[in-house]
Design a protein around this motif. Structure first.
Motif, PDB file in Angstrom:
ATOM      1  N   GLY A   1      -2.543 -14.965   8.591  1.00 46.30           N
ATOM      2  CA  GLY A   1      -1.106 -14.878   8.814  1.00 46.30           C
ATOM      3  C   GLY A   1      -0.322 -14.619   7.543  1.00 46.30           C
ATOM      4  O   GLY A   1       0.560 -13.752   7.498  1.00 46.30           O
ATOM      5  N   SER A   2      -0.653 -15.372   6.471  1.00 42.30           N
ATOM      6  CA  SER A   2       0.096 -15.211   5.225  1.00 42.30           C
ATOM      7  C   SER A   2      -0.150 -13.835   4.612  1.00 42.30           C
ATOM      8  O   SER A   2       0.766 -13.221   4.050  1.00 42.30           O
ATOM      9  N   PHE A   3      -1.375 -13.329   4.734  1.00 42.77           N
ATOM     10  CA  PHE A   3      -1.678 -11.995   4.196  1.00 42.77           C
ATOM     11  C   PHE A   3      -0.901 -10.923   4.968  1.00 42.77           C
ATOM     12  O   PHE A   3      -0.378  -9.980   4.370  1.00 42.77           O
ATOM     13  N   ALA A   4      -0.839 -11.071   6.293  1.00 40.98           N
ATOM     14  CA  ALA A   4      -0.123 -10.091   7.114  1.00 40.98           C
ATOM     15  C   ALA A   4       1.353 -10.041   6.717  1.00 40.98           C
ATOM     16  O   ALA A   4       1.947  -8.957   6.604  1.00 40.98           O
ATOM     17  N   ASN A   5       1.945 -11.204   6.482  1.00 36.96           N
ATOM     18  CA  ASN A   5       3.351 -11.261   6.062  1.00 36.96           C
ATOM     19  C   ASN A   5       3.564 -10.579   4.724  1.00 36.96           C
ATOM     20  O   ASN A   5       4.539  -9.834   4.536  1.00 36.96           O
ATOM     21  N   GLU A   6       2.656 -10.832   3.782  1.00 31.94           N
ATOM     22  CA  GLU A   6       2.782 -10.237   2.446  1.00 31.94           C
ATOM     23  C   GLU A   6       2.664  -8.720   2.508  1.00 31.94           C
ATOM     24  O   GLU A   6       3.438  -7.994   1.876  1.00 31.94           O
ATOM     25  N   VAL A   7       1.683  -8.217   3.282  1.00 32.94           N
ATOM     26  CA  VAL A   7       1.496  -6.763   3.397  1.00 32.94           C
ATOM     27  C   VAL A   7       2.716  -6.133   4.064  1.00 32.94           C
ATOM     28  O   VAL A   7       3.200  -5.075   3.642  1.00 32.94           O
ATOM     29  N   ARG A   8       3.223  -6.804   5.106  1.00 38.20           N
ATOM     30  CA  ARG A   8       4.387  -6.275   5.818  1.00 38.20           C
ATOM     31  C   ARG A   8       5.611  -6.203   4.891  1.00 38.20           C
ATOM     32  O   ARG A   8       6.384  -5.261   4.931  1.00 38.20           O
ATOM     33  N   THR A   9       5.757  -7.209   4.040  1.00 37.64           N
ATOM     34  CA  THR A   9       6.936  -7.281   3.176  1.00 37.64           C
ATOM     35  C   THR A   9       6.804  -6.416   1.923  1.00 37.64           C
ATOM     36  O   THR A   9       7.719  -5.682   1.562  1.00 37.64           O
ATOM     37  N   ASN A  10       5.653  -6.494   1.272  1.00 35.45           N
ATOM     38  CA  ASN A  10       5.516  -5.882  -0.063  1.00 35.45           C
ATOM     39  C   ASN A  10       4.389  -4.862  -0.194  1.00 35.45           C
ATOM     40  O   ASN A  10       4.266  -4.229  -1.240  1.00 35.45           O
ATOM     41  N   GLY A  11       3.520  -4.743   0.834  1.00 34.10           N
ATOM     42  CA  GLY A  11       2.440  -3.774   0.765  1.00 34.10           C
ATOM     43  C   GLY A  11       1.115  -4.390   0.331  1.00 34.10           C
ATOM     44  O   GLY A  11       1.075  -5.501  -0.219  1.00 34.10           O
ATOM     45  N   LEU A  12       0.021  -3.685   0.591  1.00 31.53           N
ATOM     46  CA  LEU A  12      -1.327  -4.201   0.322  1.00 31.53           C
ATOM     47  C   LEU A  12      -1.591  -4.364  -1.168  1.00 31.53           C
ATOM     48  O   LEU A  12      -2.222  -5.333  -1.592  1.00 31.53           O
ATOM     49  N   ASP A  13      -1.112  -3.416  -1.989  1.00 28.86           N
ATOM     50  CA  ASP A  13      -1.344  -3.531  -3.434  1.00 28.86           C
ATOM     51  C   ASP A  13      -0.726  -4.804  -3.994  1.00 28.86           C
ATOM     52  O   ASP A  13      -1.293  -5.452  -4.885  1.00 28.86           O
ATOM     53  N   ALA A  14       0.451  -5.166  -3.464  1.00 32.39           N
ATOM     54  CA  ALA A  14       1.109  -6.403  -3.915  1.00 32.39           C
ATOM     55  C   ALA A  14       0.258  -7.622  -3.549  1.00 32.39           C
ATOM     56  O   ALA A  14       0.137  -8.567  -4.345  1.00 32.39           O
ATOM     57  N   LEU A  15      -0.348  -7.608  -2.353  1.00 31.23           N
ATOM     58  CA  LEU A  15      -1.226  -8.704  -1.949  1.00 31.23           C
ATOM     59  C   LEU A  15      -2.436  -8.794  -2.867  1.00 31.23           C
ATOM     60  O   LEU A  15      -2.815  -9.879  -3.322  1.00 31.23           O
ATOM     61  N   ILE A  16      -3.041  -7.649  -3.161  1.00 31.76           N
ATOM     62  CA  ILE A  16      -4.219  -7.637  -4.047  1.00 31.76           C
ATOM     63  C   ILE A  16      -3.847  -8.195  -5.420  1.00 31.76           C
ATOM     64  O   ILE A  16      -4.566  -9.018  -5.989  1.00 31.76           O
TER      65      ILE A  16
END
Length: 199
Positions: free
Chosen positions: A161-176
């Motif tokens: 859930g937290s990863f999905a929110n981060e990707v939705r908000t800032n993109g996958l590179d930001a999550l990485i």
């Protein structure tokens, strides 16, 4: 066509038990070293545990549709960082419970699924047992762990859930990048010797 029929010589339960027994034996043998250098546990985990986990499937599951949208480089980078995070979480749990007796229960399987669950319980002094359950599937003829639930909390679901929110908000590179930063901070923190409380 069940996963059990495709698996190699070792059953899912045998792999979990053998691996946990090996890890706990090493934790006990290396206890003094681990107090001085807590980060040594990761080498032990790399050697004994990582071969039995399917981190690519775990990464694919935790990212969901974002995995399919990711480039090959992003998939590889995410898998590396997610593996590091999971290994550290799991290693700390094992270190916490290394003195306690583990009970193993028969494997639970669902005919409609390629997953089996190996249920274990860790005894605790003066309180209820802690369940640690391993979801496993067959990958290239061997049983591999695809999730660990500690006291009812799935490591993979916790992050999904937290990863999905981060990707939705800032993109996958930001999550990485967030995972890289988090893993670096954990590594610095874990390099500190464990205080014995005496001087």
């Amino acid at each position: 066509r069940s996963g059990a029929a495709q698996a190699g010589a070792q059953t899912a339960e045998e792999i979990v038990k053998t691996t946990a027994d090996q890890v706990i034996a090493r934790l006990k043998a290396d206890r003094e070293q681990l107090k001085e250098k807590p980060e040594l546990i990761y080498g032990l985990v790399d050697e004994l545990i990582i071969p039995h986990f399917d981190f690519t499937s775990m990464s694919r599951w935790v990212l969901g549709q974002n995995w399919r949208r990711a480039s090959a480089a992003q998939q590889e980078s995410f898998t590396t960082q997610f593996r590091t995070l999971l290994v550290r979480t799991y290693a700390k749990a094992l270190l916490e419970y290394s003195d306690n007796e583990i009970t193993y229960y028969p494997v639970q399987s669902d005919p409609g699924s390629n997953l089996v669950v190996v249920k274990t319980e860790v005894a605790q002094t003066g309180s209820s047992k802690i369940p640690i359950n391993y979801s496993m599937h067959v990958q290239v003829g061997e049983w591999k762990v695809v999730d660990v639930a500690i006291n009812g909390i799935s490591l993979v679901s916790t992050y999904r859930g937290s990863f999905a929110n981060e990707v939705r908000t800032n993109g996958l590179d930001a999550l990485i990048n967030q995972l890289i930063d988090k893993n670096n901070k954990i590594a610095i923190n874990d390099a500190q010797p464990v205080s014995s409380g005496t001087r």
